[in-house]
Design a protein around this motif. Structure first.
Motif, PDB file in Angstrom:
ATOM      1  N   GLY A 204     -26.141 -12.203  -7.546  1.00 49.67           N
ATOM      2  CA  GLY A 204     -27.547 -11.799  -7.507  1.00 49.67           C
ATOM      3  C   GLY A 204     -27.733 -10.399  -6.962  1.00 49.67           C
ATOM      4  O   GLY A 204     -28.486  -9.590  -7.526  1.00 49.67           O
ATOM      5  N   GLN A 205     -27.037 -10.097  -5.858  1.00 48.69           N
ATOM      6  CA  GLN A 205     -27.209  -8.790  -5.215  1.00 48.69           C
ATOM      7  C   GLN A 205     -26.594  -7.664  -6.043  1.00 48.69           C
ATOM      8  O   GLN A 205     -27.140  -6.563  -6.106  1.00 48.69           O
ATOM      9  N   LYS A 206     -25.475  -7.932  -6.705  1.00 51.29           N
ATOM     10  CA  LYS A 206     -24.799  -6.908  -7.520  1.00 51.29           C
ATOM     11  C   LYS A 206     -25.543  -6.629  -8.824  1.00 51.29           C
ATOM     12  O   LYS A 206     -25.718  -5.476  -9.219  1.00 51.29           O
ATOM     13  N   TYR A 207     -25.997  -7.694  -9.494  1.00 54.60           N
ATOM     14  CA  TYR A 207     -26.604  -7.527 -10.815  1.00 54.60           C
ATOM     15  C   TYR A 207     -28.122  -7.469 -10.791  1.00 54.60           C
ATOM     16  O   TYR A 207     -28.762  -7.247 -11.818  1.00 54.60           O
ATOM     17  N   ARG A 208     -28.711  -7.690  -9.626  1.00 57.02           N
ATOM     18  CA  ARG A 208     -30.110  -7.402  -9.338  1.00 57.02           C
ATOM     19  C   ARG A 208     -31.102  -7.954 -10.364  1.00 57.02           C
ATOM     20  O   ARG A 208     -31.962  -7.241 -10.890  1.00 57.02           O
ATOM     21  N   GLY A 209     -30.974  -9.270 -10.611  1.00 58.95           N
ATOM     22  CA  GLY A 209     -31.911  -9.880 -11.540  1.00 58.95           C
ATOM     23  C   GLY A 209     -32.058 -11.355 -11.268  1.00 58.95           C
ATOM     24  O   GLY A 209     -31.330 -11.944 -10.465  1.00 58.95           O
ATOM     25  N   SER A 210     -33.011 -11.965 -11.946  1.00 64.19           N
ATOM     26  CA  SER A 210     -33.119 -13.424 -11.945  1.00 64.19           C
ATOM     27  C   SER A 210     -31.795 -13.973 -12.467  1.00 64.19           C
ATOM     28  O   SER A 210     -30.955 -13.226 -12.975  1.00 64.19           O
TER      29      SER A 210
ATOM     30  N   LYS B 111     -23.309 -10.706 -21.785  1.00 65.32           N
ATOM     31  CA  LYS B 111     -24.446 -11.105 -22.633  1.00 65.32           C
ATOM     32  C   LYS B 111     -24.246 -12.495 -23.249  1.00 65.32           C
ATOM     33  O   LYS B 111     -25.217 -13.180 -23.564  1.00 65.32           O
ATOM     34  N   LYS B 112     -22.985 -12.896 -23.422  1.00 66.52           N
ATOM     35  CA  LYS B 112     -22.689 -14.198 -24.032  1.00 66.52           C
ATOM     36  C   LYS B 112     -23.146 -15.370 -23.166  1.00 66.52           C
ATOM     37  O   LYS B 112     -23.317 -16.482 -23.662  1.00 66.52           O
ATOM     38  N   TYR B 113     -23.284 -15.116 -21.850  1.00 68.12           N
ATOM     39  CA  TYR B 113     -23.521 -16.242 -20.931  1.00 68.12           C
ATOM     40  C   TYR B 113     -24.891 -16.218 -20.270  1.00 68.12           C
ATOM     41  O   TYR B 113     -25.102 -16.818 -19.228  1.00 68.12           O
ATOM     42  N   GLU B 114     -25.826 -15.547 -20.926  1.00 67.37           N
ATOM     43  CA  GLU B 114     -27.212 -15.577 -20.446  1.00 67.37           C
ATOM     44  C   GLU B 114     -27.733 -17.010 -20.402  1.00 67.37           C
ATOM     45  O   GLU B 114     -28.511 -17.383 -19.523  1.00 67.37           O
TER      46      GLU B 114
ATOM     47  N   VAL C 197     -40.150 -18.305 -12.246  1.00 64.39           N
ATOM     48  CA  VAL C 197     -41.121 -17.205 -12.203  1.00 64.39           C
ATOM     49  C   VAL C 197     -40.379 -15.877 -12.415  1.00 64.39           C
ATOM     50  O   VAL C 197     -40.776 -15.041 -13.231  1.00 64.39           O
ATOM     51  N   ALA C 198     -39.257 -15.701 -11.687  1.00 65.92           N
ATOM     52  CA  ALA C 198     -38.463 -14.471 -11.800  1.00 65.92           C
ATOM     53  C   ALA C 198     -37.842 -14.333 -13.184  1.00 65.92           C
ATOM     54  O   ALA C 198     -37.800 -13.235 -13.755  1.00 65.92           O
ATOM     55  N   GLY C 199     -37.373 -15.466 -13.751  1.00 64.66           N
ATOM     56  CA  GLY C 199     -36.765 -15.429 -15.081  1.00 64.66           C
ATOM     57  C   GLY C 199     -37.753 -15.002 -16.152  1.00 64.66           C
ATOM     58  O   GLY C 199     -37.447 -14.146 -16.993  1.00 64.66           O
ATOM     59  N   VAL C 200     -38.943 -15.567 -16.121  1.00 62.33           N
ATOM     60  CA  VAL C 200     -39.996 -15.227 -17.093  1.00 62.33           C
ATOM     61  C   VAL C 200     -40.435 -13.772 -16.918  1.00 62.33           C
ATOM     62  O   VAL C 200     -40.634 -13.040 -17.894  1.00 62.33           O
ATOM     63  N   GLU C 201     -40.576 -13.366 -15.660  1.00 58.24           N
ATOM     64  CA  GLU C 201     -40.991 -11.994 -15.344  1.00 58.24           C
ATOM     65  C   GLU C 201     -39.990 -10.986 -15.911  1.00 58.24           C
ATOM     66  O   GLU C 201     -40.372  -9.981 -16.519  1.00 58.24           O
ATOM     67  N   ASP C 202     -38.693 -11.253 -15.720  1.00 60.13           N
ATOM     68  CA  ASP C 202     -37.646 -10.346 -16.205  1.00 60.13           C
ATOM     69  C   ASP C 202     -37.557 -10.334 -17.730  1.00 60.13           C
ATOM     70  O   ASP C 202     -37.448  -9.274 -18.350  1.00 60.13           O
ATOM     71  N   LYS C 203     -37.582 -11.513 -18.332  1.00 63.46           N
ATOM     72  CA  LYS C 203     -37.361 -11.630 -19.785  1.00 63.46           C
ATOM     73  C   LYS C 203     -38.498 -11.003 -20.593  1.00 63.46           C
ATOM     74  O   LYS C 203     -38.265 -10.289 -21.574  1.00 63.46           O
TER      75      LYS C 203
ATOM     76  N   GLU D 167     -33.743  -3.537 -18.692  1.00 68.44           N
ATOM     77  CA  GLU D 167     -32.414  -2.933 -18.778  1.00 68.44           C
ATOM     78  C   GLU D 167     -31.357  -4.014 -18.621  1.00 68.44           C
ATOM     79  O   GLU D 167     -31.349  -4.732 -17.616  1.00 68.44           O
ATOM     80  N   LEU D 168     -30.452  -4.117 -19.594  1.00 65.46           N
ATOM     81  CA  LEU D 168     -29.370  -5.088 -19.476  1.00 65.46           C
ATOM     82  C   LEU D 168     -28.138  -4.473 -18.822  1.00 65.46           C
ATOM     83  O   LEU D 168     -27.102  -5.107 -18.702  1.00 65.46           O
ATOM     84  N   GLU D 169     -28.301  -3.206 -18.399  1.00 72.95           N
ATOM     85  CA  GLU D 169     -27.266  -2.578 -17.571  1.00 72.95           C
ATOM     86  C   GLU D 169     -27.723  -2.689 -16.121  1.00 72.95           C
ATOM     87  O   GLU D 169     -28.909  -2.754 -15.829  1.00 72.95           O
TER      88      GLU D 169
END
Length: 503
Positions: A65-71, A81-84, A341-347, A492-494
């Protein structure tokens, strides 16, 4: 550019993580599991499980979570990307849990009020099932039960109100209030319980070691199961919460603090519960073994009976106990809802207000199923199957993908070590690469065998196919459905560049 919200303080994150881990299971599941699996002797496999699975998995999820900074979906998409779908699967698991978890908190809220005049009378079991829940047969909905619906609305107003406020002003502040309050109130319960007649017999039953059980594989599986289910691992919570951490933060230390704080509350719960059970056994003139229960039965049937028999201030004691359940439940529910909530917000790149309204609002509406007369049966089936074939299976898949398929353990280890006082070494890799997948794999095979051999709790097969198995399978399907939806162009997916944010 990383515009992700952040915790205001390190203590805010730790309290939120502890708040997520410390839930209803700490109070009503751990004491019974420990007693049934060797009493004091259970603490040895329990501690071993904490150090070889619980904390290593917490470190893994904190680091992702801390490294990739997302839901969870965004973090796993940035990992590969294969394991979203793995992130969405875990989010779907959280969604299911949120729908029924809120209802249990609503029960506790009702019982906190019932405690003042001991409304459950001399037969709390009949009161819960008949008068309060008005239980219908498995598969029947019946009508909405007003006594459950009204507190359920209050639970969702509190939860969504806090989430609307955001990470720093909502979740962080709420946990800074809930967790200290929970600890203080539970200490009052423990102190009162250990002063009751028969408390010593209860504590002796809880702590007395039965070393003969240590050799049983069942006991070790129970220890790993307890650690796994009580730490909020593998249903997107810890990945989401750690994504709000600053760029420089001690991940390993935070994981150890969270893990041991959760276990301390479980031990405290065991002392309070078994001291009270010892009192109940002495009043009834029976051995402690005859009054031990776990889960809903302990909280809403056994404890009201204990409260009835207390010599003084029993109404106050009862209300404090159920307020503790409410606080423990709310701190966990907030974290569970935050994952989707975080997942929907990001996507979809929508505002937090809309994400809370859509995600939280939908889960609130579906939770009405459990506020019907058939709600307890639906809840029981969904809870069992989403935990056994959702959370546990998702944890197993997560470890296999990260460690063995993507071989990301070295990168994650280097990232955690670059900012943590306690450096990760071979023990972390051995635990995640071998011990955890072997134990979780064994648990999964055992669970499948048991549930194919006989229906859970004797429910009809037709009922379990849609309320149990169906719910667990649907969560997996939803993972792939949401992965198929394209990310908003603004996402951003980076991994975002470091803005130099410090703790």
């Amino acid at each position: 550019m990383d515009n992700r919200p952040q915790w205001g303080t390190r203590a805010g994150f730790v309290l939120a993580a502890i708040g997520s881990a410390v839930g209803l299971g700490n109070i009503w599941r751990f004491p019974a599991v420990a007693y049934e699996n060797g009493g004091g002797a259970f603490f040895l496999p329990y501690l071993f499980a904490l150090l070889t699975a619980g904390i290593p998995l917490l470190i893994l999820e904190f680091t992702i979570g801390q490294k990739y900074r997302g839901s969870a979906p965004l973090s796993y998409a940035r990992l590969s990307k294969k394991y979203e779908w793995l992130g969405w699967w875990q989010v779907a698991i959280s969604f299911v849990i949120a729908t029924y978890y809120a209802v249990i908190i609503a029960w506790a809220m009702s019982f906190a009020v019932f405690s003042f005049n001991l409304k459950w009378g001399d037969d709390p079991t009949s009161f819960l099932v008949g008068d309060y829940l008005q239980l219908a047969a498995p598969g029947e909905f019946g009508g909405i039960v007003p006594g459950v619906f009204i507190p359920l609305v209050i639970v969702w107003i509190i939860t969504l109100g806090i989430l609307f406020k955001g990470v720093k002003k909502g979740i962080e502040i709420a946990n800074k209030i809930f967790i200290p309050a929970l600890v203080i109130l539970f200490l009052i319960i423990v102190i009162r319980s250990i002063t009751l007649d028969g408390a010593v017999a209860g504590l002796e039953a809880f702590f007395k070691p039965d070393w003969s059980q240590i050799a049983s594989g069942k006991v070790w599986v129970a220890a790993y199961g307890q650690i796994f289910f009580s730490l909020s691992i593998a249903f997107a919570i810890m990945v989401t919460y750690s994504s709000y951490l600053p760029k420089k933060t001690d991940l390993t230390n935070n994981a150890f603090i969270t893990g041991f704080a959760n276990s301390s509350v479980e031990l405290l719960a065991g002392i309070g519960v078994f001291a009270a059970l010892g009192f109940m056994a002495s009043q009834a003139g029976v051995p402690v073994s005859e009054v031990v229960k776990g889960g809903v039965g302990l909280a809403f049937m056994v404890f009201p009976q204990i409260i009835n028999e207390m010599p003084a201030l029993n109404g106050l004691f009862g209300s404090i106990f159920f307020i503790c359940l409410v606080l423990a439940g709310l701190s966990s529910l907030i974290s569970i809802v935050e994952t989707f909530v975080a997942g929907v917000e990001d996507k979809f790149k929508i505002s937090r207000t809309k994400a809370v309204l859509y995600g939280g609002g939908l889960s609130a509406l579906i939770s009405l199923v459990y506020a019907t007369r058939g709600g307890l049966n639906f809840l029981d089936a969904a809870d069992y199957f989403i935990n056994q074939f959702g959370v546990a299976l998702a944890g197993l898949v997560e470890v296999i993908i990260v460690v063995w398929v993507l071989r990301e353990l070295n990168n994650l280890q280097n990232h955690a070590n670059s900012m943590s006082d306690i450096r990760l070494g071979g023990w972390w890799k051995i635990c995640l690469g071998f011990i955890t997948p072997i134990v979780l794999g064994y648990m999964m095979i055992q669970n499948i065998y048991i549930n194919i051999k006989e229906n859970y709790e004797g429910y009809p097969t037709s009922f379990l196919l849609y309320s149990g198995w169906g719910v667990a399978v649907l969560a997996i399907i939803l993972g792939f459905v949401f992965m198929a939806i394209k990310w908003n162009k603004g996402t951003e997916l980076e991994v975002p560049k470091d803005k130099g944010v410090s703790q």
